[in-house]
Design a protein around this motif. Structure first.
Motif, mmCIF file in Angstrom:
data_model
loop_
_atom_site.group_PDB
_atom_site.id
_atom_site.type_symbol
_atom_site.label_atom_id
_atom_site.label_comp_id
_atom_site.label_asym_id
_atom_site.label_seq_id
_atom_site.Cartn_x
_atom_site.Cartn_y
_atom_site.Cartn_z
ATOM 1 N N PRO A 1 9.641 0.123 3.820
ATOM 2 C CA PRO A 1 10.852 -0.536 3.286
ATOM 3 C C PRO A 1 11.842 -0.075 3.804
ATOM 4 O O PRO A 1 13.075 -0.518 3.948
ATOM 5 C CB PRO A 1 10.551 -0.871 1.572
ATOM 6 N N ALA A 2 12.226 1.233 3.630
ATOM 7 C CA ALA A 2 13.327 2.145 3.867
ATOM 8 C C ALA A 2 13.653 1.803 5.174
ATOM 9 O O ALA A 2 14.861 1.858 5.676
ATOM 10 C CB ALA A 2 13.283 3.647 3.375
ATOM 11 N N VAL A 3 12.710 1.805 6.098
ATOM 12 C CA VAL A 3 13.084 1.804 7.682
ATOM 13 C C VAL A 3 13.587 0.402 7.879
ATOM 14 O O VAL A 3 14.724 0.340 8.508
ATOM 15 C CB VAL A 3 11.754 1.792 8.317
ATOM 16 N N VAL A 4 13.058 -0.615 6.999
ATOM 17 C CA VAL A 4 13.711 -1.959 7.336
ATOM 18 C C VAL A 4 15.104 -2.062 6.971
ATOM 19 O O VAL A 4 16.065 -2.560 7.521
ATOM 20 C CB VAL A 4 12.758 -3.123 6.327
ATOM 21 N N ALA B 1 15.076 9.759 8.889
ATOM 22 C CA ALA B 1 15.053 10.403 7.695
ATOM 23 C C ALA B 1 14.430 9.674 6.459
ATOM 24 O O ALA B 1 13.697 10.053 5.906
ATOM 25 C CB ALA B 1 16.482 11.022 7.623
ATOM 26 N N ALA B 2 14.756 8.431 6.520
ATOM 27 C CA ALA B 2 14.493 7.732 5.340
ATOM 28 C C ALA B 2 12.981 7.379 5.530
ATOM 29 O O ALA B 2 12.209 7.038 4.274
ATOM 30 C CB ALA B 2 14.902 6.294 5.358
ATOM 31 N N ALA B 3 12.317 7.232 6.603
ATOM 32 C CA ALA B 3 10.813 6.783 6.938
ATOM 33 C C ALA B 3 9.812 7.978 6.466
ATOM 34 O O ALA B 3 8.777 7.676 5.810
ATOM 35 C CB ALA B 3 10.688 6.778 8.378
ATOM 36 N N PRO C 1 1.028 -1.179 -0.053
ATOM 37 C CA PRO C 1 0.062 0.080 -0.032
ATOM 38 C C PRO C 1 0.983 1.381 0.066
ATOM 39 O O PRO C 1 2.129 1.372 0.624
ATOM 40 C CB PRO C 1 -0.657 -0.166 1.252
ATOM 41 N N ALA C 2 0.321 2.159 -0.860
ATOM 42 C CA ALA C 2 1.049 3.637 -0.659
ATOM 43 C C ALA C 2 1.317 4.264 0.243
ATOM 44 O O ALA C 2 2.188 4.801 0.887
ATOM 45 C CB ALA C 2 0.164 4.386 -1.685
ATOM 46 N N ALA C 3 0.530 4.016 1.429
ATOM 47 C CA ALA C 3 0.943 4.409 2.839
ATOM 48 C C ALA C 3 1.923 3.969 3.554
ATOM 49 O O ALA C 3 2.525 4.665 4.400
ATOM 50 C CB ALA C 3 -0.415 4.305 3.808
ATOM 51 N N LEU C 4 2.273 2.746 3.162
ATOM 52 C CA LEU C 4 3.436 2.188 3.698
ATOM 53 C C LEU C 4 4.749 2.091 2.896
ATOM 54 O O LEU C 4 5.702 1.559 3.178
ATOM 55 C CB LEU C 4 3.284 0.843 4.120
ATOM 56 N N ALA C 5 4.719 2.893 1.588
ATOM 57 C CA ALA C 5 5.786 2.539 0.777
ATOM 58 C C ALA C 5 6.414 4.324 0.418
ATOM 59 O O ALA C 5 7.336 4.135 -0.343
ATOM 60 C CB ALA C 5 5.251 2.160 -0.570
ATOM 61 N N ALA C 6 5.772 5.196 1.287
ATOM 62 C CA ALA C 6 6.507 6.499 0.815
ATOM 63 C C ALA C 6 6.333 7.440 1.827
ATOM 64 O O ALA C 6 5.117 7.013 2.876
ATOM 65 C CB ALA C 6 5.827 7.129 -0.364
ATOM 66 N N ALA D 1 4.983 12.222 -0.653
ATOM 67 C CA ALA D 1 4.972 11.328 -1.729
ATOM 68 C C ALA D 1 3.554 10.630 -1.740
ATOM 69 O O ALA D 1 3.287 9.660 -2.395
ATOM 70 C CB ALA D 1 6.106 10.276 -1.737
ATOM 71 N N GLY D 2 2.780 11.313 -0.720
ATOM 72 C CA GLY D 2 1.196 10.500 -0.753
ATOM 73 C C GLY D 2 0.933 9.209 0.274
ATOM 74 O O GLY D 2 0.001 8.707 0.244
ATOM 75 N N GLY D 3 2.112 9.100 1.216
ATOM 76 C CA GLY D 3 1.972 8.087 1.903
ATOM 77 C C GLY D 3 2.124 8.416 3.615
ATOM 78 O O GLY D 3 1.901 9.723 3.562
#
Length: 514
Positions: A157-160, A397-399, A141-146, A150-152
């Protein structure tokens, strides 16, 4: 006086010999190290950012950014061959212009390495999400991918990946980096495949208009693309662990930069000209025809609207090169490019975080940071405290921030450090003309000022918020320096060498060189 604390070069060299790191790296390993650190998010991801800022004119942006890096690399080579110790621009500045400016450079390098690692993590996330969607049909889902802009909500994934790399660095760089040379090969092979497929179908008409946003857009794209070259200075950071650094460091610096510059230009040409849609590489406009700013919610909304119409320009993709190949019918190859980025980009996160711990190590060795930061884990033999701290900063920062904005923030600190290195070359030529210079910057009275001017030009071409990040970050750094570091500085206390008992040796190998 604020500029009176200069650490003598002879003392720096003596400290490096006494409390230094094992010298094991050769020219080929350094070149691989440079290529591994340079080729990453910049070319795999920021091609989209550049397309939005400059359209096909990003070809010229690559040239501008590459030229600035080239003259900076020549300055780096002279200092790295003279002062073959860890610390890179921080150490050079300390030896030439004093502690205060050295602290500011070291503080700015946090933007380069830590924030840069965040940008790479976000870039990796884009390829990971696209790879799952296109290859396995798994949709995140976009909410967990950006991040929010960026709309999320959060870039999970960046956190992981940030946390995983942090854990690997704490466990041990030897275990976490044995495959660095293989990952460099994967990245280079993926880009070679892209070129082999894209260049033969390139259409020259797709380069018109060449500069839709004018020279301002080209300069802005060059300021962002500059991130694609960041990493070559990791070679000089490894000078203290290099055999015959007077010869090998300049070869590693200039060799890796030259290789990457030529490669980037060919890849960019393929990305612009390969598709059948002449508007593919042009900047996205709003309904009124105005160009939209990268990393904004307005651009995200417009891209979603265009995607609903069956058209996704280069500027809208979070996995630029894979998107180009899919758009010309090479879906499986596009997925393979995505797989290559998925496998290889974490090594760049690792290298940038590793470089950050090296800077912290040397600053702690000089007493400017708490020596506890450089303490070594009793089991893993790694600087676990500073690695964990760096990992937390990178992860946060990545999150929440987009890749382009993170890259611009990182560039502001990097450009400052590079300009200070060029200035240090000029100052040292006048202050200590008789010192041996195994590598001499050619035409230094031209090259060094060009490096300074080029860095300043790219800095003022950054977005306003990125321009402001550097002075705000600098003010925070000055508060820490005058509140803590200045009174605890070894040089300020008259200690020009590091006492044997005051700081532990840190001897993890450079990733990929075991």
């Amino acid at each position: 006086m604020l500029l009176d604390r200069v650490k003598p070069l002879d003392a720096i060299l003596a400290t490096a010999e006494k409390k230094g790191l094992h010298r094991s790296l050769g020219a080929f390993q350094l070149t691989l190290l440079g290529i591994g650190a340079v080729i990453g998010t910049g070319i795999f991801v920021l091609t989209s950012e550049a397309a939005q800022k400059a359209g096909p004119g990003m070809m010229l942006s690559f040239v501008i950014a590459g030229l600035v890096c080239a003259v900076a690399a020549l300055c780096y080579s002279e200092l790295a061959s003279m002062v073959p110790v860890a610390g890179s621009a921080y150490t050079y500045t300390y030896a030439v212009m004093g502690e205060l400016l050295a602290w500011m450079v070291g503080w700015a390098l946090i933007l380069e390495y830590a924030v840069g690692a965040s940008a790479v993590a976000v870039g990796w996330s884009g390829y990971f999400v696209g790879l799952l969607d296109n290859s396995l049909g798994i949709h995140i889902p976009a909410a967990l991918a950006a991040g929010p802009s960026a709309g999320g909500v959060i870039n999970l994934p960046a956190v992981v990946i940030s946390l995983l790399v942090t854990g690997l660095l704490i466990i041990g760089t030897t275990e976490s980096a044995r495959f660095n040379a293989i990952l460099v090969l994967i990245k280079v092979t993926a880009l070679t495949v892209f070129v082999a497929v894209a260049i033969p179908v390139m259409n020259s008409e797709h380069f018109e208009p060449f500069m839709p946003t004018g020279i301002t857009g080209v300069a802005g794209a060059a300021a962002s693309i500059f991130f694609a070259y960041v990493g070559f200075d990791a070679v000089s950071t490894a000078a203290e662990e290099t055999r015959n650094p007077q010869r090998n460091v300049p070869i590693g610096l200039i060799g890796s930069l030259l290789f990457c510059t030529i490669f980037y230009l060919i890849v960019a040409a393929g990305a612009i000209g390969a598709t059948g849609d002449s508007s593919f590489a042009q900047p996205v406009r709003d309904a009124a025809g105005a160009f939209l700013q990268p990393g904004t919610s307005e651009l995200t909304a417009r891209c979603q609207e265009l995607a609903g119409m069956g058209h996704e320009p280069l500027a809208c993709s979070r996995e630029a090169l894979a998107h180009v190949l899919r758009s010309i019918g090479w879906t499986k190859l596009g997925n393979l490019i995505g797989l290559a980025a998925f496998l290889a980009l974490p090594s760049v996160v690792l290298m940038m975080m590793f470089g950050q711990t090296r800077i912290f190590f040397v600053m702690a060795r000089d007493g400017l940071l708490p020596e506890k930061l450089a303490s070594v884990h009793p089991k893993f033999k790694t600087p676990h405290i500073v690695t964990a701290f760096t990992g937390i900063v990178v992860t946060l920062a990545a999150a929440f921030l987009p890749v382009g904005r993170l890259a611009d923030y990182s560039n502001s600190g990097t450009l400052f450090a590079f300009a200070m290195v060029a200035l240090a070359v000029l100052v040292l030529r006048r202050a200590d003309p008789g010192r041996a210079r195994p590598f001499r910057t050619p035409a230094v009275m031209i090259i060094a000022p060009l490096a300074i001017a080029g860095c300043l030009y790219l800095y003022v071409s950054l977005p306003l918020i990125a321009i402001l990040v550097l002075p705000v970050w600098g003010i925070v750094g000055l508060l820490i320096y005058f509140g803590y570091s200045r009174s605890r500085s070894h040089v300020g206390r008259g200690i020009v060498d590091v006492p044997e008992t005051e700081i532990a040796d840190i001897e993890p190998p450079i990733p990929g060189t075991e």
